[in-house]
Design a protein around this motif. Structure first.
Motif, PDB file in Angstrom:
ATOM      1  N   VAL A  72       0.816  -1.213   0.000  1.00 53.83           N
ATOM      2  CA  VAL A  72       0.000   0.000   0.000  1.00 53.83           C
ATOM      3  C   VAL A  72       0.848   1.262   0.000  1.00 53.83           C
ATOM      4  N   ALA A  73       2.136   1.157   0.340  1.00 54.16           N
ATOM      5  CA  ALA A  73       2.997   2.339   0.401  1.00 54.16           C
ATOM      6  C   ALA A  73       3.761   2.552  -0.909  1.00 54.16           C
ATOM      7  N   CYS A  74       4.493   1.541  -1.360  1.00 50.05           N
ATOM      8  CA  CYS A  74       5.344   1.714  -2.545  1.00 50.05           C
ATOM      9  C   CYS A  74       4.717   1.155  -3.824  1.00 50.05           C
ATOM     10  N   HIS A  75       3.605   0.469  -3.709  1.00 49.91           N
ATOM     11  CA  HIS A  75       2.855  -0.094  -4.836  1.00 49.91           C
ATOM     12  C   HIS A  75       3.637  -1.120  -5.648  1.00 49.91           C
ATOM     13  N   SER A  79       5.922 -10.917  -2.790  1.00 52.54           N
ATOM     14  CA  SER A  79       5.372 -12.202  -2.373  1.00 52.54           C
ATOM     15  C   SER A  79       4.750 -12.056  -0.986  1.00 52.54           C
ATOM     16  N   PRO A  80       3.816 -12.934  -0.636  1.00 52.06           N
ATOM     17  CA  PRO A  80       3.178 -12.834   0.678  1.00 52.06           C
ATOM     18  C   PRO A  80       4.151 -13.001   1.837  1.00 52.06           C
ATOM     19  N   HIS A  81       5.285 -13.649   1.608  1.00 51.80           N
ATOM     20  CA  HIS A  81       6.274 -13.814   2.668  1.00 51.80           C
ATOM     21  C   HIS A  81       6.973 -12.496   2.989  1.00 51.80           C
ATOM     22  N   GLN A  82       6.903 -11.525   2.090  1.00 53.49           N
ATOM     23  CA  GLN A  82       7.583 -10.258   2.285  1.00 53.49           C
ATOM     24  C   GLN A  82       6.713  -9.211   2.979  1.00 53.49           C
ATOM     25  N   MET A  83       5.492  -9.584   3.384  1.00 52.60           N
ATOM     26  CA  MET A  83       4.640  -8.652   4.109  1.00 52.60           C
ATOM     27  C   MET A  83       3.751  -9.420   5.082  1.00 52.60           C
ATOM     28  N   LEU A  84       3.330  -8.727   6.130  1.00 48.79           N
ATOM     29  CA  LEU A  84       2.405  -9.327   7.073  1.00 48.79           C
ATOM     30  C   LEU A  84       0.992  -9.233   6.516  1.00 48.79           C
ATOM     31  N   PRO A  85       0.147 -10.220   6.808  1.00 49.63           N
ATOM     32  CA  PRO A  85      -1.237 -10.099   6.358  1.00 49.63           C
ATOM     33  C   PRO A  85      -1.906  -8.897   7.009  1.00 49.63           C
ATOM     34  N   PRO A  86      -2.741  -8.178   6.295  1.00 48.61           N
ATOM     35  CA  PRO A  86      -3.366  -6.985   6.867  1.00 48.61           C
ATOM     36  C   PRO A  86      -4.496  -7.341   7.822  1.00 48.61           C
ATOM     37  N   MET A  87      -4.165  -8.045   8.900  1.00 44.35           N
ATOM     38  CA  MET A  87      -5.156  -8.452   9.893  1.00 44.35           C
ATOM     39  C   MET A  87      -5.093  -7.506  11.082  1.00 44.35           C
ATOM     40  N   ARG A  92       1.767  -2.728  10.664  1.00 45.03           N
ATOM     41  CA  ARG A  92       1.711  -1.965   9.409  1.00 45.03           C
ATOM     42  C   ARG A  92       1.010  -2.810   8.358  1.00 45.03           C
ATOM     43  N   PRO A  93      -0.314  -2.853   8.363  1.00 42.66           N
ATOM     44  CA  PRO A  93      -1.032  -3.761   7.475  1.00 42.66           C
ATOM     45  C   PRO A  93      -0.860  -3.406   6.007  1.00 42.66           C
ATOM     46  N   GLY A  94      -0.596  -4.412   5.198  1.00 42.60           N
ATOM     47  CA  GLY A  94      -0.501  -4.232   3.759  1.00 42.60           C
ATOM     48  C   GLY A  94       0.800  -3.650   3.271  1.00 42.60           C
ATOM     49  N   MET A  95       1.768  -3.423   4.164  1.00 42.24           N
ATOM     50  CA  MET A  95       3.055  -2.865   3.755  1.00 42.24           C
ATOM     51  C   MET A  95       4.106  -3.966   3.659  1.00 42.24           C
ATOM     52  N   CYS A  96       4.978  -3.835   2.661  1.00 41.32           N
ATOM     53  CA  CYS A  96       6.102  -4.755   2.582  1.00 41.32           C
ATOM     54  C   CYS A  96       7.066  -4.446   3.723  1.00 41.32           C
ATOM     55  N   ARG A  97       7.977  -5.344   3.996  1.00 45.29           N
ATOM     56  CA  ARG A  97       8.855  -5.180   5.160  1.00 45.29           C
ATOM     57  C   ARG A  97       9.715  -3.902   5.101  1.00 45.29           C
ATOM     58  N   PRO A  98      10.332  -3.541   3.950  1.00 50.48           N
ATOM     59  CA  PRO A  98      11.101  -2.282   3.925  1.00 50.48           C
ATOM     60  C   PRO A  98      10.238  -1.046   4.178  1.00 50.48           C
ATOM     61  N   ALA A 100       7.440  -0.949   5.910  1.00 52.85           N
ATOM     62  CA  ALA A 100       7.038  -0.973   7.313  1.00 52.85           C
ATOM     63  C   ALA A 100       8.178  -0.481   8.201  1.00 52.85           C
ATOM     64  N   ALA A 101       9.413  -0.889   7.889  1.00 58.57           N
ATOM     65  CA  ALA A 101      10.559  -0.424   8.673  1.00 58.57           C
ATOM     66  C   ALA A 101      10.739   1.088   8.514  1.00 58.57           C
ATOM     67  N   TYR A 102      10.566   1.591   7.296  1.00 56.46           N
ATOM     68  CA  TYR A 102      10.687   3.028   7.055  1.00 56.46           C
ATOM     69  C   TYR A 102       9.605   3.794   7.812  1.00 56.46           C
ATOM     70  N   ALA A 103       8.365   3.290   7.791  1.00 51.82           N
ATOM     71  CA  ALA A 103       7.274   3.949   8.508  1.00 51.82           C
ATOM     72  C   ALA A 103       7.525   3.934  10.007  1.00 51.82           C
ATOM     73  N   GLU A 104       8.093   2.854  10.509  1.00 48.82           N
ATOM     74  CA  GLU A 104       8.399   2.771  11.935  1.00 48.82           C
ATOM     75  C   GLU A 104       9.471   3.801  12.311  1.00 48.82           C
ATOM     76  N   GLU A 105      10.478   3.934  11.448  1.00 45.01           N
ATOM     77  CA  GLU A 105      11.525   4.935  11.716  1.00 45.01           C
ATOM     78  C   GLU A 105      10.958   6.350  11.637  1.00 45.01           C
ATOM     79  N   GLU A 106      10.073   6.604  10.675  1.00 46.92           N
ATOM     80  CA  GLU A 106       9.440   7.922  10.574  1.00 46.92           C
ATOM     81  C   GLU A 106       8.628   8.229  11.832  1.00 46.92           C
ATOM     82  N   ASN A 107       7.937   7.234  12.349  1.00 49.38           N
ATOM     83  CA  ASN A 107       7.172   7.414  13.576  1.00 49.38           C
ATOM     84  C   ASN A 107       8.104   7.727  14.742  1.00 49.38           C
ATOM     85  N   HIS A 108       9.232   7.042  14.793  1.00 51.79           N
ATOM     86  CA  HIS A 108      10.228   7.293  15.828  1.00 51.79           C
ATOM     87  C   HIS A 108      10.750   8.729  15.726  1.00 51.79           C
TER      88      HIS A 108
END
Length: 158
Positions: A72-75, A79-87, A92-98, A100-108
């Motif tokens: 949902v962030a970088c479009h 693969s499903p292994h590269q993101m958490l299910p949006p449950m 960070r639902p629907g975001m790939c791991r990079p 999600a890490a960037y969003a977490e750092e921005e929040n920090h």
């Protein structure tokens, strides 16, 4: 098996080829269950804890065989292994791991300011001899000392 074929399975089981029809059915079922879990389905709702648990475990099982998804962030399609299910409950639902890490750092950065520096992975403690160890290593040394086993540093063991 043909090159480029979709694979079926998750991290715990063997991987098997998946037909395009099964892939589409899995994707539709996962999307339906995610709508139910997020309480956004127009006509149905989950009423009991048992049905919630069943839907949650089915999504967890089918997510890894439902095919590539779009972040949902970088479009990008990943693969499903590269993101958490949006449950519900996933940070960070629907975001790939990079992303999600960037969003977490921005929040920090938004919380603590830009001058804090990079996020630290593990907190380190300074020892009396000037060396630095992690809190986990200190706990391991303490357990070994209380059990009566002598401490061996990794440098001496090698």
């Amino acid at each position: 098996m043909k090159t480029g074929a979709k694979l079926k399975g998750n991290r715990r089981k063997a991987v098997q080829p998946v037909s395009p029809e099964e892939l589409a059915a899995n994707r539709e079922r996962v999307d339906y269950l995610l709508l139910l879990l997020s309480d956004r389905h127009p006509t149905e709702q989950i009423a009991t804890e048992q049905s919630w648990n069943a839907a949650y475990s089915e999504v967890d099982r089918l997510w890894y065989v439902s095919g590539d998804r779009e972040c949902v962030a970088c479009h990008r399609r990943v693969s499903p292994h590269q993101m958490l299910p949006p449950m519900p409950g996933n940070g960070r639902p629907g975001m790939c791991r990079p992303c999600a890490a960037y969003a977490e750092e921005e929040n920090h950065r938004r919380t603590f300011g830009p001058l804090i520096g990079p996020l630290q992975s593990r907190r380190k403690l300074r020892m009396l001899d000037g060396s630095w160890i992690t809190l986990g290593e200190l706990a391991r040394r303490h357990r070994a000392r209380t059990r009566g086993q002598p401490h061996q540093s990794p440098a001496l063991a090698a």
